[in-house]
Enzyme design. Sequence first.
Site, PDB file in Angstrom:
ATOM      1  CG  ASP A  19      -2.060   0.876   1.199  1.00  0.00           C
ATOM      2  OD1 ASP A  19      -2.125   1.694   0.270  1.00  0.00           O
ATOM      3  OD2 ASP A  19      -2.922   0.768   2.099  1.00  0.00           O
ATOM      4  CG  ASP A  20      -0.128   4.783   0.088  1.00  0.00           C
ATOM      5  OD1 ASP A  20      -0.955   4.368  -0.736  1.00  0.00           O
ATOM      6  OD2 ASP A  20      -0.389   5.635   0.961  1.00  0.00           O
ATOM      7  CB  CYS A  57      -6.054   2.947  -1.356  1.00  0.00           C
ATOM      8  SG  CYS A  57      -4.774   3.857  -0.489  1.00  0.00           S
ATOM      9  NE  ARG A  61      -5.868  -0.936  -1.775  1.00  0.00           N
ATOM     10  CZ  ARG A  61      -4.994  -1.660  -1.076  1.00  0.00           C
ATOM     11  NH1 ARG A  61      -5.331  -2.830  -0.597  1.00  0.00           N
ATOM     12  NH2 ARG A  61      -3.779  -1.203  -0.850  1.00  0.00           N
ATOM     13  CE  LYS A 119      -6.162   0.475   1.823  1.00  0.00           C
ATOM     14  NZ  LYS A 119      -5.321   1.676   1.909  1.00  0.00           N
ATOM     15  CG  HIS A 121      -9.922   1.488   1.092  1.00  0.00           C
ATOM     16  ND1 HIS A 121      -8.996   2.306   0.496  1.00  0.00           N
ATOM     17  CD2 HIS A 121     -10.745   2.309   1.800  1.00  0.00           C
ATOM     18  CE1 HIS A 121      -9.233   3.561   0.832  1.00  0.00           C
ATOM     19  NE2 HIS A 121     -10.301   3.589   1.623  1.00  0.00           N
ATOM     20  CG  HIS A 213      -1.726   3.848   3.980  1.00  0.00           C
ATOM     21  ND1 HIS A 213      -1.986   4.836   4.888  1.00  0.00           N
ATOM     22  CD2 HIS A 213      -2.557   4.083   2.933  1.00  0.00           C
ATOM     23  CE1 HIS A 213      -2.934   5.639   4.424  1.00  0.00           C
ATOM     24  NE2 HIS A 213      -3.300   5.200   3.226  1.00  0.00           N
ATOM     25  CG  ASP A 319      -2.436   0.861  -3.102  1.00  0.00           C
ATOM     26  OD1 ASP A 319      -1.280   1.315  -2.903  1.00  0.00           O
ATOM     27  OD2 ASP A 319      -3.405   1.182  -2.398  1.00  0.00           O
ATOM     28  CG  ASN A 320      -1.700   4.466  -4.170  1.00  0.00           C
ATOM     29  OD1 ASN A 320      -2.723   4.010  -3.687  1.00  0.00           O
ATOM     30  ND2 ASN A 320      -0.718   4.936  -3.426  1.00  0.00           N
ATOM     31  CE  LYS A 374      -2.723   7.569  -1.240  1.00  0.00           C
ATOM     32  NZ  LYS A 374      -2.734   6.973   0.116  1.00  0.00           N
TER      33      LYS A 374
END
Length: 555
Positions: A19-20, A57, A61, A119, A121, A213, A319-320, A374
């Site tokens: 994540d991130d 995010c 997803r 996660k 989300h 994250h 994811d980003n 991001k």
Amino acid sequence: MVLGPEDRKRPNVLLIVVDDMGYSDCQPFGGEIRTPRLQQLAGEGLRLRNFHVSSLCAPTRSMLMSGCDNHQAGLGVMPPFHATNQYLQPGYEGPLNHRVMTIAEVLSGEGYGTYMAGKWHLGANKGFRPEDRGFDRVFSFLGGGASHFNDNRALSASEIPHTRYDEDGRDVSGELPEDFFSSDAYADKMIGYLSEHEADRPFFAYLAFTAPHDPLQVPDQWLDRYKGAYDVGYNVIREARMARMKEMRLIEPTLESNPGSGLFPKWEDLGDTEKAEQARKMELYAAMIENADHNIGRVFDLLKAQGRYDDTIIIFMSDNGANPKEPHFYPPNTPELIEQEYDNSFANMGRKGSFVSAGGAWAEVSDTPFSYFKTTGYEGGTQVPLIVAGPGIAKRGVDTTQKLHVTDVLPTILDFAHATRPEERNGMPLAPLYGRSWKPYLAGATTSPIRSEFDVIGFEMLECRSIFKGDWKLLFMAPPYGENEWSLFNLRDDPREMEDLKDREPEKFAELLADWQAYAASVGYIEAGETKQLAGMTPAEFFSFTGIEMGLGID
Ligand SMILES: [Ca+2]
């Protein structure tokens, strides 16, 4: 269902998301952050250098899980950033809607065991949680981010309604053990599910880390793993990454370092205290990534001990792009509130009760060689590392030729699993798939490109818009990092997006602008109005919508 011998040949699939994490953070993409298991995985398969996701995010997803464009899957914008005119509109529902099917829903119907740890989300209300969307066993964090320890503290007040851990449909937020750490727990749960999985049918496992994250946090024994490693400052780290990327042929040897946006202070202009704080934040960020790699390795080791590793397709991605924002970014936080509510003293950074982020300058280093980060439509926001390995996948080292999109993951996995997504559900047509399968290319059966120079990929998030076509990229950058203006870039010659060619290439500009308009119309894009929905209702009200409002008969 009864499985024949052919079914038993279907591969297991392990989909791993971080994540991130920025483009060049992990070792196989040039990073100094120790990620030996990812390095090994890359050696067993291939690294793909042109993989595009959304800039946030949940939108990424939604596309990853469904194979459909985010504006059709329910994440046209990420909650709670809805403008009033977007709220509850088709494709902007907030949770993953029921006009799409998840990979787990399809594979579950094909006899796969389906497991998720991490996660989600994509919806915290009944009917929208992972156990409602095809997963047999679930340990999920339903929100966007939180303290990684057992206090599970939300990123901000507006995030509270979906800040929750669920296990197989039960809220377990209040029962997390004292030594809970998100990445360790996700790996533990996944190891448990795969240990109990019956040996005679394949599985689909979705391991979705919340790391790295923010808040940047690690268990105590990881706190000082990178002590001193970032005292050299931004540029030294960036240059070292550039050199390694060139050595690996991830980037052209002639590519110059990215000068950055100029929005953040230079290292040499920082005082000693600021330098120490900046370095500490990056130490924590790096430790979080190494810890995730360690936990990925634990799952790999289980699969090897079970004799399943060689039958498992493994996909790893972020994811980003890297996160440039400070903790007060999450509405309605303010710098004063962060100061009052958290203990961000130097000694407590990375521990329970702290909330620190890597910040914009390090995010730009993380996204080397790309521009920005991001939340933006620049490559630093939307191009992420991708590693694929497993049975039937050729060892190609590094691939820089294929233009790939996150919606490709579902068709690719289904292709390997000999499964097809239905066109409708309960008599209602599903949204069209946006992605395409990589299988023929990954298998080495063809060298023809997955996308031709005429194929278009569209993107929009937070009013940043882009079109990818061949080597070209049309980009519209909205505030705060843009001025509502279009630019045209040639990504082959200019991957850093420094030279706007729209005046020199008016025909190409017009062509891609028409492509954008066609894309926007086809996916049901709704331009955001001025008023934010959250200005008129509480976060609890904002997140309270259910399947009833959406006509699904779910309450
Ligand atoms: Ca993210």
